[in-house]
Design a protein around this motif. Sequence first.
Motif, short mmCIF file in Angstrom:
data_model
loop_
_atom_site.label_atom_id
_atom_site.label_comp_id
_atom_site.label_asym_id
_atom_site.label_seq_id
_atom_site.Cartn_x
_atom_site.Cartn_y
_atom_site.Cartn_z
N ARG A 251 -0.86 -6.90 7.80
CA ARG A 251 -0.76 -5.54 7.25
C ARG A 251 -0.58 -4.52 8.39
O ARG A 251 0.19 -3.56 8.26
CB ARG A 251 -2.01 -5.22 6.44
N ARG A 586 -1.68 -6.67 -4.36
CA ARG A 586 -0.40 -6.02 -4.07
C ARG A 586 0.39 -5.77 -5.36
O ARG A 586 1.08 -4.76 -5.49
CB ARG A 586 0.41 -6.87 -3.10
N GLU A 589 -1.25 -2.76 -6.88
CA GLU A 589 -0.85 -1.56 -6.15
C GLU A 589 0.50 -1.06 -6.64
O GLU A 589 0.70 0.14 -6.89
CB GLU A 589 -0.82 -1.88 -4.66
N GLY A 604 5.05 -7.58 -5.32
CA GLY A 604 3.79 -8.19 -4.87
C GLY A 604 4.04 -9.52 -4.19
O GLY A 604 3.46 -9.81 -3.13
N THR A 608 3.57 -10.41 -0.06
CA THR A 608 2.49 -11.34 0.34
C THR A 608 2.93 -12.79 0.42
O THR A 608 2.19 -13.62 0.96
CB THR A 608 1.32 -11.25 -0.66
N GLU A 685 -7.11 -0.83 -3.31
CA GLU A 685 -6.05 -0.01 -2.72
C GLU A 685 -6.57 1.41 -2.57
O GLU A 685 -7.23 1.93 -3.46
CB GLU A 685 -4.79 0.00 -3.59
#
Length: 686
Positions: A251, A586, A589, A604, A608, A685
Amino acid sequence: MDTITRTSGGRLARLAGWAQRHRWLAVALWALVLLGVTFTSRLTGSAFHDDNSLPGTESQQVVDLLKTTAQSGANAQIVFKSDSGLPTRRAAVENALGNVRLLPHVRSVTGPFESAATLSRDGRIGYATVTFDAASADLPYADIVKVVDTAKQAKDVQVALAGDPIKRVAEGGGPAEGVGLLAALVVLVFLFRSLLAAGLPVITAVFAVGSTLGAITIVSHYVDIASYTSPLMMLVGFGVGVDYALLIFSRYRSEILAGHDRDAAARRALDTAGRSVLFAGTTVIIALLGLLALGLGGLRGVALAVALTVLMTMLASVTLLPALLSLFGKRLERGIRKHAERREHGKAWRRLADGVQRRPAAPLAIGLLVLVGLSLPAAGMRLGFADSGTDPAGSTTREAYDLMAEGFGPGFSGPLAVVTEDGEPVALQQRLASTPGIARALPPMGLTVLAFPTTSPQDEATADLVTRLRTEVLPSLSGHYLVGGSVAAATDFADAVAARLPLFVLVVVGLSALLLMVVFRSILIPLKAALLNLLSIGASLGVMTLVFGDGWFGAQSGPIEAFVPVMIFAIVFGLSMDYEVFLVSRMHEEWRRTGDARLAVREGLAATGGVITAAGAIMVLVFGAFLLDPSRMLAQFGLGLAVAVLLDALVIRCLLVPAIMRLLGARAWWLPRWLDRRLPHVALEP
């Protein structure tokens, strides 16, 4: 955003800022902890103790009764063989045993010529019993080695040794930990194209695991902790430690490529991936502490030690790693920007997500068939306790086991102890001697009769014999009888686990699902996660049964170590939740940002997929390296965990989750309003 979310994010961001401003202090503190506990543990030594007690079981009652009459101190057997007849080598045997009697901590030695029971019928094989003046764990290692070396000086005879003290010196550590870490480093170098970037997750894991290992060694003097705890801690600790640091660093790398400066990138990485790491680590700890619900003393210390290891890896990931990022920030940033084109690798994962979502039924069916098919062999899993018959070929303990089986029968190494308090021992001995499946029953020793089965302790027929004695043979006699021994203990252990397993599963699955519900504000996502995790566990146990139970790929067939399946359940369920959190967070998010369920799945997975695959590859390599360990138990752990992570990273995260999320659509994020109002709000998040 709610107060709880802001506070959590603010704390992690401030923690990252503190580690950046005081980077040398953070590294120094971790180094002091590592050096301090390592030095102290070297001074104190270890006091690991295998507590296999099962309070309330029949086999444990036998152990408790025999303790009142048994002589304290460990025992070992020295087995001799001569094809020309052992009596012809009597002088050489007695000379070696005479030298053993003079060694430190040897209380007595009973030779093979002092009783007809210690010499085989053909006279080629016999054994001596060495009684020490202390328990196996309390005997100095060097003095046990002296016993082995002295016994093997007997001339013109084959010599092998067995017993708990001998196992201590016969078991050599394999190269598993080093091979696993080296393989992980290679994967990271391939992923980041930088040795420095690849080294940071490994360094973080080494600090965390090393510190915990030293602390547990010291604590072993005050708490019962099993002897296999240390390698298991390293197995899990290195796997999750490298993974957690990798996810935060990935990240951080993404934030650098997005245009943020180094300090801001580190804070944002901690504020996003750092939260996921803390949440994922918490699920692993909950799963491990769920083992306490089983009420098995031998697993309590192991569960607490491995849970502490995971906690330390979490702390290192959010304190030590930001400090290292600050120390090496300039060099890391240059390398990251140099390979900025690697951002395009997300295209492959987008194509995969689009392909799965176009026809979700096919990948869903294929994935489920694979998991269910691999799970089926687990239904035939047989539990037991390892003995010298499963030791590596060529070891002195395995050689002694084979010689004893050759001279005295396959069941000689696993006798059944039948005890009565109000029955007639002579009648008991006669009844046992005439029972099919029993080769010989010795004359009563007080109220105890030893019976030697016709089959080995690892043979399923021996376990069936225990059940038959308890349910058919002994109830026909007057009085109350108890059956003990290693095979009886394994049977009781399996029954105890089966009786408490529903509570264990309910605690682990229920709490983990509740946490997912709180974070993702959904009912269906926790249910999906729980079911898929259970399938991956079943598949790993099925593969383990095929390899170690049925002897596939050249492995020796035999029962699975009795406590391995529940340990694998706890560890795998927690690790599977890790990947669930990293992927779905993700997606969540993106869902909150756009409201487009299909886009959320695609982005997502694109964000990832590469990291999860790399993290899974690292775990598979770290866990799989334990197949090189000479311990059958650790090899079972390594295979079970490696298969579970492999299936989770490839089949579940790449196929099943995108397919299911596509079929669910917006319903995946549904939560009844009344439940939404009652649940606390905790976001991953910012």
